[in-house]
Each structure stands twice: as structure tokens, then as C-alpha cells.
Write an enzyme that holds these catalytic residues in place. Structure first.
Site, PDB file in Angstrom:
ATOM      1  N   HIS A 160       0.834  -1.167   0.031  1.00  0.00           N
ATOM      2  CA  HIS A 160      -0.041  -0.118   0.207  1.00  0.00           C
ATOM      3  C   HIS A 160       0.757   1.007  -0.050  1.00  0.00           C
ATOM      4  CE1 HIS A 160      -2.966   2.782   1.766  1.00  0.00           C
ATOM      5  NE2 HIS A 160      -3.710   2.444   1.011  1.00  0.00           N
ATOM      6  N   HIS A 170      -7.358  12.807   3.034  1.00  0.00           N
ATOM      7  CA  HIS A 170      -6.922  11.304   2.698  1.00  0.00           C
ATOM      8  C   HIS A 170      -5.230  11.461   3.287  1.00  0.00           C
ATOM      9  CE1 HIS A 170      -5.246   7.923   0.138  1.00  0.00           C
ATOM     10  NE2 HIS A 170      -6.217   7.437   0.653  1.00  0.00           N
TER      11      HIS A 170
END
Length: 725
Positions: free
Chosen positions: A440, A597
Site C-alpha cells: 500500500h 486522505h
């Protein structure tokens, strides 16, 4: 009771799933907030539906699986899977009711004031009605496929997230008391036709595709009487479970699982509230769905269509957010980007700073003759990614190009499998990461020859290499040529692509073995500083905080007197205001125009503040089961900028909700003298000022060049020759 056990007490935690529903409530609040432009409020309603759908397909599906296999372990809040499933089913039902109240009582009436309307066929005049009948006959009839369910034909398979129409029929001429209740279903082909159809002769009147089908569906059942039609939708268990230990070819295994996933168990059934009990029962029996997983709605099924409505509405730009131009520093937009990065680290704050700088970094690396290699991790990319194209160009230009493509990125698996295959065809070395772990991290390494030395250039970020989502996700990125970070990044790629176990990292930290330990060490340091009377604070910004051990460490910090400021957009299992546990913790959540985010982790460090950015949230999966990256921001000016960004968001009093001691979230009360501060809009305005100043400086420079004399008359070298001598 020991300190550790006291912090671990279930009463100190909020259930993860119930916390997520509270987050989606905040999204739904934005749909009801009259301070937002009307079409943006409509979009927020659609987002709340999309969020809820994904949550059902993944999280509720996981709870259902645990119940099915008899797992009775408890979460941090002390709830078993069946208790969680019952609690979230009821809470989700309340949220669905609020969604449809928002639609019918708030948004549709507000749209009607601008003559933007969703109509029924009964509302049309004869000419318009004839148009839709002809549309059905000409376009829809050849495509639709009614499927009977009777003794000889079993109930058909229904695709995930498909909208369907149930039809109850009878055979004319049959005695009334012997009439058989016949059943058929057909899928609404909204993958082929637009679900929102403009009404001819109007600007902003629309009909839904399923309403047209229901009106004329009798034409498909000649010789039978249609007694009832009702719309419904199914959501299936879409969790992808890839057994990597037994998988020699991960790409093929993911492809196989994608096909298998489409046939997952039905996890949610949505039906029209007007559906008869007979059809409802028949669907529940056929789909094996219980009552508590069946949701009757008073309005159109699947409100995600409202985002399409926003796109087709004409002539009302004032009902949407005004467009803005992201800023790009001149040095990043022109010239040699490697010179710029080598001279000074560059911090990017998207979407206020354009993502074009990241794209240009990779594009220039692809074309620069001194670049030897490009290595990159890709988690989610756009459907027409300029970054993918740049990597392909670099490979064609003879550079060593390696891309780690995470083919297990949830709901992007198919897209990533496609790009992995495309990159391989382009000559890029594609790898799929470590067994059992999702990669990720957001990391790009460019290796460049400069004279007699090799220099490494990095981009590290909190968000994906996705040029589309970069327009509406807030993220932070760092461009640097720091030597030690470059060495660390090279070691990260060696771990991912081969067999390498470096003894230590100089400056970077990676999970699953590193970030948790690093954060715990830093929290402990703040605790020690606080107890010693030295400056101590913790400031975290993340999307979610759902890892119980990290929460317990934050509780310990709070109890030691450390001020803990948290900005958490979504889930928080942490509870504020618990006496002797979390009294020094304050938690804010920002939901606004852009999706927050970025991940920021800051520590007072006895007055010498430390600032870190990361791809990782404070979630168990990020810290234990993913390859994540955490990196420092060391340049003093850039550190200050990150701190200023955090402080601006912390002081937001327009889009911020503050967690209360009872677990609820409330907006900041501005009554009185408080000046309104919308952090996101303040960043937009700052970017606009930078763009304006940049344009003004460019115009001034162009004017100066325009009037610059070609020759200096006082320069002897340019003096005209005297032809008479």
C-alpha cells in the site's frame, strides 16, 4: 486492575462498524447542509449510498462469514460478531431511512425550485408519453430478457449490484380461486443504457430507466396479465480471499477469484417499500436472505444514480462548487525537475498543488538520458494513466523499469490486473509484492547518473498515483534526493522484489515490521518528556484509527498529561473524555468538498518538533498486514508548512465535527465572535492567490523581455562600422 488492563477495558472503545456508520452520517449531513451548493448536496447523497454499498459488501459480509463459521470472539468494544451484525443492521436501517428522507423531503423539493425534476410517466403529456413508449419498443424491448421462475425454470442468478424488476402475473381465463401466482424477473440494463433519461422538450426533466420498463413491461408477457411490478437490488459478499500460500501464479489466482467473487452470497436485499409480501417472501426464499438483511426503501433503488443526475443537469453552474486552478511552482513546471529537487526538497499538497508535478517527475525520468532506472509501487491508478504510459516509454527508451502492481487492491483488482499485463507487454518488470501482504506504500525511486556519481531521487506520498482522484483527495507528497532516504528506498524495493533483509533503515520506516514499533517508541518518548516536565504533544491526522494497541498507547499518553490532538476523517474506536484515560485527547473529523486522505504524524520531541508523513492509517491491517511507508519531513520550511497545514485543519470550524464524550460528533458552535474558517476553502483561496501572483510575475517578465533592446549602443563591440573611413 493493572494500567494495561484498565486501558483495554471494552468500555473504553467504540465498535468499529458503528463508528463507520457515524462517519457516513457525517457525509449524509453534507447532503442536508444548505451552505453547500445544491448539486454538491445531491452528490453527497450519492456518495453516502456508494459508501454504504461498499461497507455492506466487505465489512457486513465479513461479520456474516464469522457468524456462519461460529466464531464468537469479541472486538475491542466487547461485541461478538452476531451482536455486531444485529447492531449494525438496525443502525444501517436508520441511516437508509434518513437517506430517503433527505431525498424526498429536502433535495427533490430544492431541485424542483430550479425546475430540475425526476418525473413519473403519469406526469408526462401524450407526446412525451408516446416518445417513451417508442423508446421502449425500439431500444429496450430487443435487449430485455424476462426470466420466469417456476417448476421447470429455477430462479436465475442475479449479478451483484444489479437493479432488477420483479413481475407477478396471472393467466387470463383461469378461475379466480385457482389462479396461479406466476413470477418472473428481468434485469434493468443500466450497464447498456443511461439510467437517467431526459424528457424531450424540457431542459432538466428526467425519467428513470426502470420506470419506463415497468410502464410497458406487459408487452413482454403476451397472453398474461401483469398484476404487480417492483424494483429490487442485491449486494453480494465481495471480499476477495486469495490463498497465496498455495498459489504459484498470483495474477491467475486473482483473476479466478474475481469470477468466483461475483457469485458470493447475497448480503443485502433492497426492495421498493410498495412491494407485496408475496414477492418479498419469494425473493427472500430464492436469495436466502433474512428479514434483517432486507431493506425496504421509499424511493428509487440505489441512490448512486444521483451523481449521474448532477452531470446531466444543464445551465446551473452556480449550483456546483466553483472550479479552481491548482498551483504548480515554476521550477517544477519548467526546466530540469531533477535540478530543482537536488537544490531543495519539494512538498506537494494535493489537490491545491497540482498532481502534474508528480506526473512530470516520472515523465521526465522516462526521457532523461541520464536516468538509468525507475522503480515504483502502484496501488490504484486511473483508467487512462499518464504514469503507466510514462513507465512504458521509459522501458522503450532502454531504462530498467520495475513496477510493483498490487493486484489485490480492493475493487481495483480487475483494473490492476489489466495494467500489470499491459506493463509487461511494454517491457516493464512487474512484481506483485510479498506473500500474504498488500503493498500500500506510495514510493517512486529514480536512479540517475550525474558525472561520476549515482544519485537517487524519490517521490513518497500519502496518496495513490492516480491523476483522477488527485483532483479531489487531499494528500501530501515529498520530492527529495536525500542520500540516506534514497538508500532506504533502494532497500525497500530489494525487499519487495527479491530476498533482502537489511539490518536497519536510516530514515524510512516500513510496516509490517517497523511503523508500529516506531510510533509506539515516539509515544513513549512523549510520555517520558511530559513526566519530566518537558514539552510534549502528539498530533496525528489519519483516515481511521481502529488498532486497539495504538489506542491504548494514546490513552497512556493522555493519562501522563500529553496533549493528544487527532484529526480522523472516518472510523475511530477511540473514545474521548474518559476520566483518567482520555481526558487529554481531542478528536476532530473533517468532511467537506475534498476527501481528507493525508496521514500526518507529529511529535513535540522536547521542543524540536518531528514531522512524518505516511501511507499508513492507524489500523491493524495497515500496521500488521500491509507494506506501508512512513517518512520524515526534515527541511525546516517544509516541516513548518506541514505543521501549518495541520493547524489550519485543526482550527477549522465550518466542516469540522468534534467527538463528544458520549461518542457523538457535533459541529463547532460559532455563535458569538468566532470567525468562520473552512480549512479546505482556505487552501483553495491560497492556491488561487499563488496562481494569480505567478501569472502576474510571468506577464511582467514577458513585458520586460518584449522591450529589452537587442543591442547596447554604448557597447564598443556593437558600434556600427564607419564606412567613410
Amino acid at each position: 486492575m493493572s494500567e494495561k488492563k484498565e486501558f483495554a477495558n471494552p468500555k473504553n472503545f467504540v465498535n468499529r462498524e458503528l463508528s463507520w456508520l457515524k462517519f457516513n452520517d457525517r457525509v449524509l449531513e453534507e447532503a442536508r447542509d444548505k451552505q453547500n451548493p445544491l448539486l454538491e448536496r445531491v452528490r453527497f447523497l450519492a456518495i453516502s449510498q456508494s459508501n454504504l454499498d461498499e461497507w455492506f459488501m466487505v465489512r457486513v459480509a465479513s461479520l456474516a462469514q464469522m457468524v456462519k463459521v461460529g466464531y464468537d470472539g469479541k472486538d475491542a468494544a466487547g461485541m461478538t460478531p452476531i451482536e455486531q451484525l444485529n447492531a449494525v443492521s438496525a443502525a444501517a436501517g436508520d441511516q437508509v431511512k434518513l437517506q430517503y428522507q433527505t431525498l424526498s423531503r429536502v433535495l427533490l423539493p430544492a431541485l424542483k425550485e430550479y425546475d430540475i425534476q425526476l418525473l413519473r410517466l403519469a406526469d408526462l403529456d401524450s407526446r412525451q408519453y408516446d416518445y417513451f413508449e417508442d423508446y421502449f419498443d425500439r431500444e429496450l424491448f430487443p435487449v430485455l430478457t424476462p426470466m420466469a421462475d417456476d417448476e421447470t425454470r429455477p430462479f436465475p442468478f442475479l449479478a451483484n449490484d444489479s437493479i432488477n424488476i420483479a413481475v407477478r402475473l396471472t393467466k387470463p381465463g383461469t378461475e379466480t380461486d385457482k389462479k396461479e401466482k406466476l413470477f418472473a424477473t428481468l434485469q434493468v440494463p443500466d450497464n447498456v443504457f443511461k439510467r437517467i433519461i431526459p424528457v424531450p422538450g424540457t431542459s432538466n426533466h428526467f425519467i428513470l430507466l426502470e420506470d419506463v420498463i415497468k410502464e410497458f413491461v406487459a408487452k413482454m408477457f403476451l397472453g398474461y396479465d401483469v398484476k404487480e411490478t417492483a424494483t429490487y437490488r442485491v449486494l453480494r459478499d465481495m471480499e476477495l480471499d486469495v490463498a497465496e500460500d498455495d498459489t504459484p501464479n498470483l495474477l491467475k489466482e486473482v483473476q479466478a477469484k474475481l469470477v468466483e467473487r461475483e457469485r458470493g452470497a447475497v448480503i443485502r436485499l433492497e426492495i421498493e417499500s410498495t412491494m407485496s409480501k408475496h414477492i418479498k417472501t419469494r425473493l427472500q426464499d430464492a436469495l436466502k436472505v433474512d428479514d434483517f438483511r432486507t431493506y425496504a426503501v421509499s424511493g428509487p433503488i440505489d441512490l448512486t444514480f444521483m451523481s449521474e443526475l448532477v452531470k446531466v443537469v444543464k445551465d446551473f453552474p452556480e449550483l456546483s462548487y466553483p472550479k479552481f486552478q491548482a498551483y504548480q511552482a515554476t521550477d517544477l513546471a519548467k526546466g530540469n525537475i531533477f535540478d530543482t529537487i537536488r537544490n531543495q526538497d519539494q512538498l506537494l499538497h494535493h489537490p491545491y498543488d497540482t498532481f502534474d508535478s508528480v506526473v512530470r517527475f516520472i515523465q521526465q525520468a522516462a526521457e532523461d538520458e541520464d536516468v538509468l532506472a525507475i522503480k515504483m509501487t502502484l496501488y490504484r491508478v486511473s483508467g487512462d494513466s499518464p504514469i503507466i504510459k510514462a513507465l512504458g516509454l521509459a522501458a522503450r527508451n532502454g531504462k530498467q523499469v520495475t513496477a510493483l502492481v498490487e493486484v489485490k487492491a480492493r475493487f481495483d483488482e480487475e483494473n490492476n490486473v489489466h495494467w500489470a499485463q499491459e506493463l509487461e507487454r511494454m517491457g516493464v518488470h512487474v512484481i506483485y509484492g510479498l506473500r500474504g501482504l498488500k503493498t500500500h506504500s506510495k514510493l517512486t525511486l529514480v536512479v540517475r547518473r550525474e558525472g561520476d556519481e549515482i544519485r537517487r531521487y524519490l517521490h513518497m506520498g500519502t496518496g495513490n498515483y492516480n491523476d483522477v482522484t488527485a483532483h479531489f483527495y487531499t494528500d501530501l507528497g515529498l520530492l527529495t534526493s536525500d542520500t540516506n532516504m534514497g538508500i532506504d528506498a533502494a532497500n525497500v524495493f530489494n525487499i519487495l522484489s527479491g530476498y533482502s533483509e537489511p539490518e536497519y533503515f536510516h530514515k524510512l520506516h516500513i510496516s509490517p515490521d517497523g511503523i508500529r514499533e516506531f510510533l509506539e517508541e515516539k509515544i513513549a518518548q512523549e510520555i517520558a518528556n511530559s513526566k519530566a516536565g518537558r514539552p510534549a504533544y502528539i498530533k496525528f491526522k489519519a483516515n481511521s484509527i481502529s488498532d486497539a494497541p495504538i489506542v491504548q498507547h494514546l490513552y497512556a499518553a493522555s493519562q501522563a498529561g500529553v496533549k493528544v490532538d487527532l484529526i480522523v476523517r472516518g472510523i475511530s474506536i477511540l473514545q474521548t473524555g474518559i476520566p483518567n484515560v482520555s481526558e487529554n485527547i481531542e478528536l476532530h473529523s473533517i468532511v467537506g468538498r475534498f476527501l481528507e486522505h493525508s496521514r500526518i504524524y507529529m511529535f513535540a520531541n522536547d521542543g524540536a518538533a518531528e514531522v512524518y508523513l505516511s501511507s499508513a492509517d492507524l489500523m491493524t491491517r495497515n500496521l500488521n498486514r500491509r507494506v506501508e511507508l512512513l517518512f520524515p519531513v526534515e527541511d525546516p520550511a517544509l516541516k513548518q508548512r506541514v505543521e501549518d497545514i495541520f493547524d489550519t485543519q485543526w482550527n477549522d470550524n465550518v466542516k469540522t465535527r468534534v467527538m463528544q464524550d458520549d461518542g457523538s460528533y457535533q459541529k463547532v458552535d460559532r455563535r458569538g465572535s468566532t470567525t468562520a474558517l473552512d480549512a479546505q476553502m482556505s487552501f483553495v483561496e491560497a492556491a488561487a492567490m499563488q496562481v494569480k501572483a505567478q501569472a502576474k510575475a510571468a506577464a511582467k517578465e514577458a513585458q520586460r523581455e518584449q522591450f529589452m533592446p537587442l543591442n547596447n549602443p554604448f557597447d564598443d563591440a556593437n558600434k556600427p562600422t564607419n564606412t567613410q573611413e
